[in-house]
Design a protein around this motif. Structure first.
Motif, PDB file in Angstrom:
ATOM      1  N   THR A 312       0.831  -1.202   0.000  1.00  0.00           N
ATOM      2  CA  THR A 312       0.000   0.000   0.000  1.00  0.00           C
ATOM      3  C   THR A 312       0.864   1.250   0.000  1.00  0.00           C
ATOM      4  OG1 THR A 312      -0.112  -0.067   2.423  1.00  0.00           O
ATOM      5  CG2 THR A 312      -1.899  -1.157   1.205  1.00  0.00           C
ATOM      6  N   SER A 313       2.128   1.086  -0.296  1.00  0.00           N
ATOM      7  CA  SER A 313       3.053   2.217  -0.327  1.00  0.00           C
ATOM      8  C   SER A 313       3.068   2.842  -1.712  1.00  0.00           C
ATOM      9  CB  SER A 313       4.476   1.771   0.039  1.00  0.00           C
ATOM     10  OG  SER A 313       4.528   1.251   1.346  1.00  0.00           O
ATOM     11  N   ASN A 314       3.386   4.080  -1.737  1.00  0.00           N
ATOM     12  CA  ASN A 314       3.549   4.791  -3.011  1.00  0.00           C
ATOM     13  C   ASN A 314       4.678   5.812  -2.831  1.00  0.00           C
ATOM     14  OD1 ASN A 314       2.793   5.468  -5.709  1.00  0.00           O
ATOM     15  ND2 ASN A 314       1.922   7.386  -4.908  1.00  0.00           N
ATOM     16  N   PRO A 315       5.761   5.652  -3.611  1.00  0.00           N
ATOM     17  CA  PRO A 315       6.044   4.647  -4.662  1.00  0.00           C
ATOM     18  C   PRO A 315       6.223   3.248  -4.074  1.00  0.00           C
ATOM     19  CG  PRO A 315       7.476   6.582  -4.820  1.00  0.00           C
ATOM     20  CD  PRO A 315       6.836   6.649  -3.490  1.00  0.00           C
ATOM     21  N   TYR A 316       6.266   2.251  -5.020  1.00  0.00           N
ATOM     22  CA  TYR A 316       6.423   0.847  -4.645  1.00  0.00           C
ATOM     23  C   TYR A 316       7.594   0.264  -5.420  1.00  0.00           C
ATOM     24  CZ  TYR A 316       5.639  -4.201  -4.931  1.00  0.00           C
ATOM     25  OH  TYR A 316       5.803  -5.562  -4.935  1.00  0.00           O
ATOM     26  N   THR A 317       8.479  -0.421  -4.669  1.00  0.00           N
ATOM     27  CA  THR A 317       9.638  -1.069  -5.296  1.00  0.00           C
ATOM     28  C   THR A 317       9.338  -2.558  -5.438  1.00  0.00           C
ATOM     29  OG1 THR A 317      11.159   0.537  -4.319  1.00  0.00           O
ATOM     30  CG2 THR A 317      12.104  -1.534  -5.121  1.00  0.00           C
ATOM     31  N   THR A 318       9.430  -3.062  -6.665  1.00  0.00           N
ATOM     32  CA  THR A 318       9.101  -4.469  -6.921  1.00  0.00           C
ATOM     33  C   THR A 318      10.143  -5.380  -6.309  1.00  0.00           C
ATOM     34  OG1 THR A 318      10.323  -4.591  -8.986  1.00  0.00           O
ATOM     35  CG2 THR A 318       8.048  -3.784  -9.109  1.00  0.00           C
ATOM     36  N   ALA A 319       9.780  -6.625  -6.212  1.00  0.00           N
ATOM     37  CA  ALA A 319      10.755  -7.641  -5.800  1.00  0.00           C
ATOM     38  C   ALA A 319      11.756  -7.866  -6.943  1.00  0.00           C
ATOM     39  CB  ALA A 319      10.035  -8.934  -5.456  1.00  0.00           C
ATOM     40  N   VAL A 320      12.900  -8.460  -6.598  1.00  0.00           N
ATOM     41  CA  VAL A 320      13.937  -8.729  -7.604  1.00  0.00           C
ATOM     42  C   VAL A 320      13.412  -9.720  -8.641  1.00  0.00           C
ATOM     43  CG1 VAL A 320      16.243  -9.674  -7.995  1.00  0.00           C
ATOM     44  CG2 VAL A 320      15.791  -8.245  -5.990  1.00  0.00           C
ATOM     45  N   GLY A 321      13.475  -9.310  -9.885  1.00  0.00           N
ATOM     46  CA  GLY A 321      13.080 -10.202 -10.975  1.00  0.00           C
ATOM     47  C   GLY A 321      11.602 -10.486 -11.043  1.00  0.00           C
ATOM     48  N   ALA A 322      10.769  -9.672 -10.316  1.00  0.00           N
ATOM     49  CA  ALA A 322       9.328  -9.921 -10.317  1.00  0.00           C
ATOM     50  C   ALA A 322       8.704  -9.174 -11.498  1.00  0.00           C
ATOM     51  CB  ALA A 322       8.722  -9.473  -8.999  1.00  0.00           C
ATOM     52  N   PHE A 323       8.668  -9.871 -12.602  1.00  0.00           N
ATOM     53  CA  PHE A 323       8.095  -9.240 -13.792  1.00  0.00           C
ATOM     54  C   PHE A 323       6.650  -9.704 -13.949  1.00  0.00           C
ATOM     55  CE2 PHE A 323      10.355 -13.092 -14.976  1.00  0.00           C
ATOM     56  CZ  PHE A 323       9.409 -13.783 -15.673  1.00  0.00           C
ATOM     57  N   GLY A 324       5.903  -8.955 -14.694  1.00  0.00           N
ATOM     58  CA  GLY A 324       4.493  -9.259 -14.918  1.00  0.00           C
ATOM     59  C   GLY A 324       3.702  -7.961 -15.088  1.00  0.00           C
TER      60      GLY A 324
END
Length: 335
Positions: A312-324
Motif C-alpha cells: 500500500t506504499s507509493n512509490p512501490y519497489t518491486t521484488a527482484v526479478g518480479a516481472f508481470g
C-alpha cells in the motif's frame, strides 16, 4: 351657633344686671367621604356639629331609619343606589332644641353604580397546539377590557402557555369579576438534523441518520424524502445509493413536527490512477520503482497479475526479478 344677649333689671332699685349669653347649638352639614361610587364601596359620613351644649348625641338615619346613635360624629356603611343619609343631634338639657330625622339638615343622596357581570370568553380554536400556533380569545364586552398580562384589546391572540382571563371596566370605573380562566397549552416541537456523508461513490451505499430530540412527549415517527417528493424511508437511519437532496421530518407524540435542513448528497466522480515505472524490463537481479499518481490518494493498493495486494506504499519497489502486469487501485475519501 347663635348667641342671644339677655338683660335683667331690678325696677325697685333701678339697677340693671350684667348681660347673660345663651348659645343654641346647630348642625352645619353631613358629608360623605365619596359619592358616585361602585356597588360594594364603603362610605364614611361625617356630621359637622357646632354645639353650645356639651356632648350632643348624634343620630344617623338611612332612608329614615336610625342606624347609629351616640357621641361619634362619623358613620360608615356600604350604600345602595338612592340611599338618603341624614344626621340629627339632641341633648339631655330640657330646654335644648332637638334636631331629629324629620327636620335634620343637609341630606346626602347616594349615587351607586352596579358592578358589571364577569365577561364571557369565546375561544376561537384549540387551546392545545404546537409551538408556532395560536388561538384567539374574544371578550363579550366591546371596549374596557383588561386581559391577563395587561393587554386591553377586545380579542387576544395567545401563542404561549398560560391561564388567561379578562375583566371589564365600565364607563363609571366599576370593575367586573374576572372571566372564567382559559388554559392554553403550547407543546414544544422536535429538533432534528441529518448526520452523514455529502458524497457517494458509484455503486456504493452510504448511511444517513436523523439526530433528533422530541421537544415534548416522545418521538413517534421519522419520514425521509428524496428531492422533496420521493419516500426514502421511515426509520431513524437509512442506507442510500442515490444522489440528491434528503430531508427528514420528525413527529412527536403530541403531533408536533419539524423538518430538517436538506442534506445534498452528491455523486462522486471515480478517482483516476496512472503508473510510471523506473523501467519496464528487468534483468536478473534487478528491481523496478513504480509510482502511482495523482499523489493525494488516501490509500494505494498494488497487485501483480490480478493477485493479492502486494503493498500500500507509493512509490512501490518491486521484488527482484518480479516481472508481470502490475495494477494500482487508488482510493480517495469523500465527506
Amino acid at each position: 351657633k347663635t348667641a342671644y344677649e339677655i338683660s335683667t333689671r331690678d325696677w325697685s332699685s333701678d339697677v340693671c344686671s350684667s348681660d347673660l349669653s345663651l348659645v343654641i347649638g346647630s348642625m352645619d352639614s353631613v358629608k360623605a367621604s365619596v359619592n358616585n361610587v361602585c356597588a360594594g364601596t364603603s362610605v364614611t359620613y361625617t356630621a359637622f356639629v357646632t354645639a353650645g351644649i356639651p356632648d350632643p348625641v348624634i343620630t344617623f338615619y338611612v332612608n329614615g331609619n336610625a342606624v347609629q346613635s351616640g357621641i361619634s360624629n362619623t358613620y360608615s356603611h356600604v350604600p345602595a343606589d338612592g340611599d338618603v343619609v341624614v344626621a340629627s343631634f339632641h341633648t339631655d338639657y330640657p330646654c335644648a332644641f332637638v334636631l331629629d330625622s324629620s327636620n335634620a339638615l343637609s341630606p346626602v343622596t347616594m349615587v351607586v353604580y352596579p358592578i358589571p357581570a364577569a365577561p364571557t370568553v369565546t375561544v376561537g380554536g384549540a387551546t392545545t397546539f404546537c409551538n408556532g400556533g395560536s388561538v384567539t380569545l374574544t371578550s363579550s364586552y366591546t371596549g374596557g377590557n383588561t386581559w391577563t398580562g395587561g393587554a386591553t384589546s377586545d380579542a387576544l391572540v395567545v401563542t404561549m402557555n398560560g391561564s388567561y382571563s379578562v375583566k371589564y371596566t365600565s364607563q363609571y370605573g366599576c370593575v367586573s369579576p374576572n372571566s372564567a380562566p382559559t388554559v392554553v397549552t403550547v407543546n414544544a416541537n422536535p429538533t432534528v438534523s441529518i448526520s452523514g456523508s455529502s458524497a457517494i461513490c458509484p455503486n456504493t451505499f452510504t448511511t444517513l441518520s436523523a439526530v433528533a430530540s422530541a421537544g415534548s412527549g416522545t418521538i413517534s415517527s421519522y419520514a425521509w424524502t428524496l428531492n422533496g417528493t420521493t419516500d426514502a424511508g421511515n426509520t431513524q437511519s437509512i442506507s442510500v445509493n442515490t444522489a440528491g437532496s434528503y430531508t427528514v421530518t420528525v413527529t412527536n407524540s403530541n403531533g408536533c413536527s419539524t423538518t430538517s435542513a436538506a442534506l445534498a448528497l452528491a455523486q462522486s466522480v471515480p478517482p483516476t490512477a496512472a503508473i510510471s515505472a523506473s523501467c519496464t524490463s528487468l534483468t536478473p537481479g534487478q528491481t523496478a520503482v513504480l509510482t502511482g499518481s495523482p499523489a493525494n490518494a488516501v490509500t494505494y493498493a498494488w497487485s501483480l497479475d490480478g493477485g493479492n495486494t502486494l503493498s500500500t506504499s507509493n512509490p512501490y519497489t518491486t521484488a527482484v526479478g518480479a516481472f508481470g502486469t502490475y495494477k494500482l487501485k487508488r482510493s480517495e475519501e469523500h465527506t
